[in-house]
Design an enzyme around this catalytic site. Structure first.
Site, PDB file in Angstrom:
ATOM      1  N   CYS A 449      79.300  -5.976 -16.126  1.00 54.75           N
ATOM      2  CA  CYS A 449      79.828  -4.971 -15.195  1.00 54.75           C
ATOM      3  C   CYS A 449      78.738  -4.420 -14.280  1.00 54.75           C
ATOM      4  O   CYS A 449      78.606  -3.214 -14.127  1.00 54.75           O
ATOM      5  CB  CYS A 449      80.494  -3.819 -15.932  1.00 54.75           C
ATOM      6  SG  CYS A 449      81.952  -4.290 -16.835  1.00 54.75           S
ATOM      7  N   TYR A 493      80.172  -0.971 -12.762  1.00 54.23           N
ATOM      8  CA  TYR A 493      81.156  -1.300 -11.716  1.00 54.23           C
ATOM      9  C   TYR A 493      80.787  -0.674 -10.372  1.00 54.23           C
ATOM     10  O   TYR A 493      81.658  -0.424  -9.538  1.00 54.23           O
ATOM     11  CB  TYR A 493      82.567  -0.862 -12.120  1.00 54.23           C
ATOM     12  CG  TYR A 493      83.270  -1.804 -13.072  1.00 54.23           C
ATOM     13  CD1 TYR A 493      82.622  -2.903 -13.610  1.00 54.23           C
ATOM     14  CD2 TYR A 493      84.592  -1.584 -13.439  1.00 54.23           C
ATOM     15  CE1 TYR A 493      83.271  -3.761 -14.468  1.00 54.23           C
ATOM     16  CE2 TYR A 493      85.251  -2.437 -14.306  1.00 54.23           C
ATOM     17  CZ  TYR A 493      84.586  -3.524 -14.828  1.00 54.23           C
ATOM     18  OH  TYR A 493      85.223  -4.375 -15.679  1.00 54.23           O
ATOM     19  N   TRP A 511      82.449   3.489 -14.395  1.00 55.18           N
ATOM     20  CA  TRP A 511      82.929   2.779 -15.584  1.00 55.18           C
ATOM     21  C   TRP A 511      82.033   3.048 -16.783  1.00 55.18           C
ATOM     22  O   TRP A 511      82.499   3.113 -17.918  1.00 55.18           O
ATOM     23  CB  TRP A 511      83.014   1.279 -15.307  1.00 55.18           C
ATOM     24  CG  TRP A 511      83.394   0.503 -16.524  1.00 55.18           C
ATOM     25  CD1 TRP A 511      84.637   0.357 -17.047  1.00 55.18           C
ATOM     26  CD2 TRP A 511      82.512  -0.187 -17.409  1.00 55.18           C
ATOM     27  NE1 TRP A 511      84.595  -0.401 -18.194  1.00 55.18           N
ATOM     28  CE2 TRP A 511      83.297  -0.747 -18.433  1.00 55.18           C
ATOM     29  CE3 TRP A 511      81.130  -0.396 -17.421  1.00 55.18           C
ATOM     30  CZ2 TRP A 511      82.747  -1.491 -19.469  1.00 55.18           C
ATOM     31  CZ3 TRP A 511      80.571  -1.140 -18.448  1.00 55.18           C
ATOM     32  CH2 TRP A 511      81.393  -1.687 -19.463  1.00 55.18           C
ATOM     33  N   TYR A 707      91.068 -11.512 -13.777  1.00 57.03           N
ATOM     34  CA  TYR A 707      90.059 -10.520 -14.119  1.00 57.03           C
ATOM     35  C   TYR A 707      88.814 -11.211 -14.680  1.00 57.03           C
ATOM     36  O   TYR A 707      88.909 -12.054 -15.564  1.00 57.03           O
ATOM     37  CB  TYR A 707      90.657  -9.574 -15.150  1.00 57.03           C
ATOM     38  CG  TYR A 707      89.835  -8.384 -15.523  1.00 57.03           C
ATOM     39  CD1 TYR A 707      89.375  -7.499 -14.555  1.00 57.03           C
ATOM     40  CD2 TYR A 707      89.551  -8.118 -16.851  1.00 57.03           C
ATOM     41  CE1 TYR A 707      88.638  -6.380 -14.918  1.00 57.03           C
ATOM     42  CE2 TYR A 707      88.824  -7.004 -17.225  1.00 57.03           C
ATOM     43  CZ  TYR A 707      88.367  -6.133 -16.251  1.00 57.03           C
ATOM     44  OH  TYR A 707      87.642  -5.031 -16.615  1.00 57.03           O
ATOM     45  N   HIS A 708      87.640 -10.856 -14.150  1.00 55.44           N
ATOM     46  CA  HIS A 708      86.353 -11.435 -14.545  1.00 55.44           C
ATOM     47  C   HIS A 708      86.183 -12.875 -14.056  1.00 55.44           C
ATOM     48  O   HIS A 708      85.535 -13.680 -14.716  1.00 55.44           O
ATOM     49  CB  HIS A 708      86.145 -11.373 -16.058  1.00 55.44           C
ATOM     50  CG  HIS A 708      85.930  -9.989 -16.577  1.00 55.44           C
ATOM     51  ND1 HIS A 708      86.019  -9.668 -17.922  1.00 55.44           N
ATOM     52  CD2 HIS A 708      85.631  -8.831 -15.936  1.00 55.44           C
ATOM     53  CE1 HIS A 708      85.787  -8.374 -18.080  1.00 55.44           C
ATOM     54  NE2 HIS A 708      85.548  -7.846 -16.890  1.00 55.44           N
ATOM     55  N   HIS A 793      83.661  -9.498 -10.400  1.00 56.21           N
ATOM     56  CA  HIS A 793      84.793  -8.579 -10.352  1.00 56.21           C
ATOM     57  C   HIS A 793      85.436  -8.527  -8.959  1.00 56.21           C
ATOM     58  O   HIS A 793      85.651  -7.458  -8.390  1.00 56.21           O
ATOM     59  CB  HIS A 793      84.361  -7.188 -10.804  1.00 56.21           C
ATOM     60  CG  HIS A 793      84.040  -7.121 -12.261  1.00 56.21           C
ATOM     61  ND1 HIS A 793      82.810  -7.499 -12.762  1.00 56.21           N
ATOM     62  CD2 HIS A 793      84.770  -6.742 -13.341  1.00 56.21           C
ATOM     63  CE1 HIS A 793      82.795  -7.354 -14.073  1.00 56.21           C
ATOM     64  NE2 HIS A 793      83.982  -6.906 -14.452  1.00 56.21           N
TER      65      HIS A 793
END
Length: 850
Positions: A449, A493, A511, A707-708, A793
């Site tokens: 992240c 993030y 985050w 996602y990811h 992301h």
């Protein structure tokens, strides 16, 4: 506590992953009819499921689905395990003297018995292969490899997978890669296709302990609903008819499946005396086309009538329908389903016949939308390479000189959590396809992240994440990671960009790292220290996410301009100008036309001062995504925004890449974003043309990228797309990627187009404002700089396309001028492409602009 439970589950899974997966899957399947039992009327709604509780964030004390265990339905495989009845296995060699190491052991259901390559007497050298014969043709989309659970020798490292219809003709591998050296089960995906034989070849032993290979169990995955090398067929002029339809109690006509509105449905007749199953709906394309898949979208306003068991047949005249081209059973949920045909069919009529309602709730059938797919034309839709397996889920990636791609996940290869002080990394050699893995401990930084910025000297700066205050630097010249000074504010993030000054700017990132405004700060390469910007709070750039700052200041879209200035153009609907001198300032730049907040969308700089924004949703998750796209233009002072053509699909968690010709490709994403889920996946990439403002479909992806996931422009003008998941023992970890070849490189038959070559005149380094004398092997029309970029992301603030002024001075010789404005050409590493008059790009040459 939650993470300890996850680790305990992980240990149990390593002991017997297949048994646990089967048990969970069986439990979920068994519960499905019960969950739907409360609704008995065809239009009724089922019970609303309770949200999955999240785990507590170690840094903030907040509860979030992001840190929670993956949703229960994520434990179900994206593709079904094929029934192994009647299968046989043979191997290139097997140990029969010192132990029972026969190939047949991989199909006996016991992880205690194994196939092992021969080691008594004269050891059989690598490579070793094991071949599964299903004794029937089936759609296959992946191989599940379970390493031995007793002992470590023979775990497969580098591998390749091939398929065959007859056991004689194998063709090129459908997947290659490198596996992590552990006992967990590995799912090795590839583009779905019909086959009878599947061969796994071990090229190395994972730990390089010896010339051995072994396997405890091998399973194969069936149709995942993602046809290979297809593209959506245009529905213009199509009509639909059904065996029966409800017209009294509602508008349930068959035509509704072609109207582009998921809110209108076809429904079998239920008023008066319901028509019993089976029910069928027939699509008439009014022209003959080659069809290879049918896409079925269930109704969204209720559960009754979802198609369960189905058969698909085709016809050229609407009277005679041949043998089934697809059969199966769809799960009882609202995700979009695809039936991949066992063979492509030239037909005018396609008939879907439903023999059982998915939840066994009654004699009904319904559908919101139906689409058909056919083989892709490479010259119009591009093509995909084989799947490359990684020893980790590539959650973050950066393009490096020397044709390398750097990737990393978290402290683990397939999960995240805590602040462990180390990171799993990998490097893909784009020339050989070899992936190497390394754990980075020396920086004390778990880089999951993160914020990322490609520095002026070509190094990669990575900040925050799970170790929220840390900052680390990767130097591709030495292949070494080092620590730099911690940030003043702990973050996860956050957004980052390099500035025209050569400094790096960071903003947001709630985050992780505790609560409070995550104001901006700047890192100096000269002092290797961070300078606070109290005049740049994060609040003006936040979305209105219901989760508050924890989600609202994530993944900002930043575009650096002259004088250390930055345009923050999303995902908040309000845009902002940011200055970074002194204490800094942040002032409104207006709104992004009529756009709402677009979290987990993205922005791409496709020309000088011109950006395209795509997709996203008003909240981080569990809010419908948008199809909308906007252009944002700036001269460094004024900002103009406009809505451009909509995408064909709503997307959040997608990735976008600008090409050397100025077009933008978008990959993956979900129509309804849910972390760690492959539901509502968009498998059709799209290409935006700035000349027309329109999106057109590209060849279908084999594996969901949500996602990811990541996407990067490569030095040869192709695109890497990979990753998704990182949720431990769930079934949506995608530790792999594939390279997409855009249409500009291909002829209609899939052969490569002739492309120009840069033959000389490109120095390793050049100053902004420099004129270069570049030579090519043939006449070219233009030159362009593409910044080497980093993605994570859905966000890549390093992407930048800079068209260059050029003049022909002789045949194959050009004076090419690098812009003098460092706000136009940020300092750093670029790929220089030459393009011919048809827009075909050369392979690039790397150059660092200072």
């Amino acid at each position: 506590m939650q993470h300890r439970r996850m680790r305990a589950l992980a240990r149990a899974f390593r002991r017997s992953p297949l048994l646990i997966a089967f048990a969970l899957g069986s439990l979920l399947v068994g519960l499905t009819p019960l969950l739907g039992a409360a609704s008995t009327w065809p239009g009724g709604r089922g019970p609303t499921p309770r949200p999955t509780p999240g785990a507590v964030d170690h840094q903030t004390g907040q509860q979030s689905p992001h840190h929670g265990v993956a949703p229960a339905n994520a434990m179900e495989p994206a593709a079904p395990l094929l029934d192994r009845t009647g299968w046989t296995a043979t191997a290139s060699d097997e140990e029969t003297t010192r132990e029972n190491g026969r190939a047949a052991n991989v199909l006996d259901g016991s992880t205690a018995t194994i196939w092992h390559s021969r080691y008594s007497g004269t050891t059989a050298p690598l490579p070793h292969s094991i071949t599964i014969d299903m004794h029937r043709t089936a759609v296959v989309s992946g191989l599940v490899y379970q390493p031995r659970t007793t002992g470590i020798n023979g775990r497969i490292g580098e591998y390749s997978i091939s398929v065959s219809a007859d056991g004689q003709s194998w063709g090129s591998p459908v997947a290659t890669g490198t596996l992590a050296d552990d006992a967990s089960a590995k799912t090795l995906g590839f583009a779905p296709q019909g086959a009878r034989f599947v061969r796994l070849t071990a090229l190395t032993e994972a730990g390089n302990r010896g010339p051995w290979s072994s396997a405890a169990e091998i399973n194969l995955l069936g149709d995942p609903g993602t046809p290979a090398a297809t593209v959506d067929l245009p529905r213009t002029g199509w009509t639909a008819t059904a065996s029966d339809e409800e017209t009294v109690k509602e508008n349930g006509r068959a035509a509704n499946v072609l109207d582009g509105d998921a809110g209108t449905i076809w429904h079998s007749r239920y008023y008066g005396t319901p028509v019993p199953l089976p029910h069928s709906i027939t699509i008439d394309m009014h022209r003959t086309a080659t069809v290879s898949a049918l896409v079925y979208q269930p109704r969204k306003d209720g559960v009754n009538g979802r198609a369960g068991a189905y058969t698909i047949t085709t016809s050229t005249d609407g009277v005679t329908f041949g043998a089934a081209v697809a059969t199966g059973t769809w799960r009882d949920d609202d995700t979009v389903k695809t039936a991949t045909f066992i063979r492509a069919s030239s037909a005018r009529y396609i008939r879907l016949t439903v023999t059982r309602e998915a939840g066994n709730r009654g004699p009904w059938t319904s559908a919101a939308e139906i689409r058909l797919s056919g083989p892709a034309n490479p010259a119009a839709h591009g093509s995909w390479s084989r799947i490359t397996g990684f020893p980790l889920v590539p959650v973050a990636t950066a393009v490096l000189p020397g044709d390398k791609l750097l990737a990393w996940s978290a402290y683990a290869v397939d999960r995240f959590g805590g602040s462990n002080g180390y990171t799993q990394t990998a490097i893909l050699d784009l020339k050989t396809g070899l992936v190497t893995q390394r754990r980075i401990d020396n920086t004390g930084h778990d880089m999951f992240c993160p914020g990322i910025a490609m520095l002026a000297d070509g190094r990669v700066l990575v900040t925050g994440g799970s170790n929220a205050q840390k900052a680390s630097i990767y130097d591709p010249a030495t292949d070494a990671w080092t620590a730099t000074t911690d940030m003043n504010i702990a973050r996860g993030y956050q957004a980052m960009t390099l500035l025209s000054t050569g400094e790096a700017f960071v903003l947001g990132g709630s985050w992780s790292g505790g609560t409070g405004d995550k104001a901006g700060e700047v890192w100096s390469p000269a002092t290797r220290t961070w300078r606070k910007l109290p005049g740049v709070p994060a609040a003006p750039a936040m979305t209105a996410d219901p989760a508050g700052a924890y989600r609202a200041d994530n993944h900002m879209w930043l575009y650096a301009t002259s004088g250390g200035k930055v345009l923050q153009l999303g995902p908040s609907k309000q845009m902002n100008w940011i200055t970074t001198g002194g204490n800094g300032t942040i002032t409104s730049a207006g709104t992004r036309a009529d756009s709402q907040d677009a979290m987990t969308g993205n922005a791409v700089a496709y020309d000088i001062g011109k950006l395209l924004t795509l997709g996203g949703s008003t909240a981080y998750e569990k809010t419908p995504a948008t199809r909308r796209a906007y252009t944002v233009s700036t001269d460094g002072t004024q900002v103009q925004t406009a809505r451009t053509g909509d995408m064909g699909y709503a997307r959040a968690f997608a990735n976008s890449v600008v090409l050397p010709d100025g077009k933008v490709a978008v990959f993956g994403g979900q129509a309804y974003p849910v972390p760690f889920s492959d539901a509502t996946s968009v498998l059709t990439p799209e290409l935006w043309n700035p000349a027309t403002g329109r999106f057109t479909p590209l060849a279908t992806m084999a594996i969901p990228r949500n996602y990811h996931s990541v996407a990067n422009l490569l030095p040869d003008g192709r695109i890497f797309s990979g990753g998704g998941g990182l949720c431990g023992t769930c079934a949506t970890n995608h530790a792999d990627g594939a390279v997409f070849t855009p249409p500009y490189l291909l002829n209609a038959d899939g052969s490569p187009k002739p492309r120009p070559a840069i033959t000389g005149g490109v120095p390793a380094r050049a100053a902004a404002g420099t004129s270069l004398t570049v030579t090519t092997d043939r006449p070219v029309a233009s030159f362009v700089l593409m910044r080497a970029a980093a993605a994570t992301h859905s966000t890549d603030n390093d992407q930048r396309r800079v068209p260059l002024a050029s003049t022909a001075t002789a045949t194959g010789t050009y004076t090419v001028t690098v812009p003098a404005d460092k706000g136009t050409v940020l300092p750093g590493t670029y790929m220089l492409f030459a393009l011919d008059a048809q827009g075909v790009p050369s392979i690039s040459r790397f150059i660092t602009v200072s």
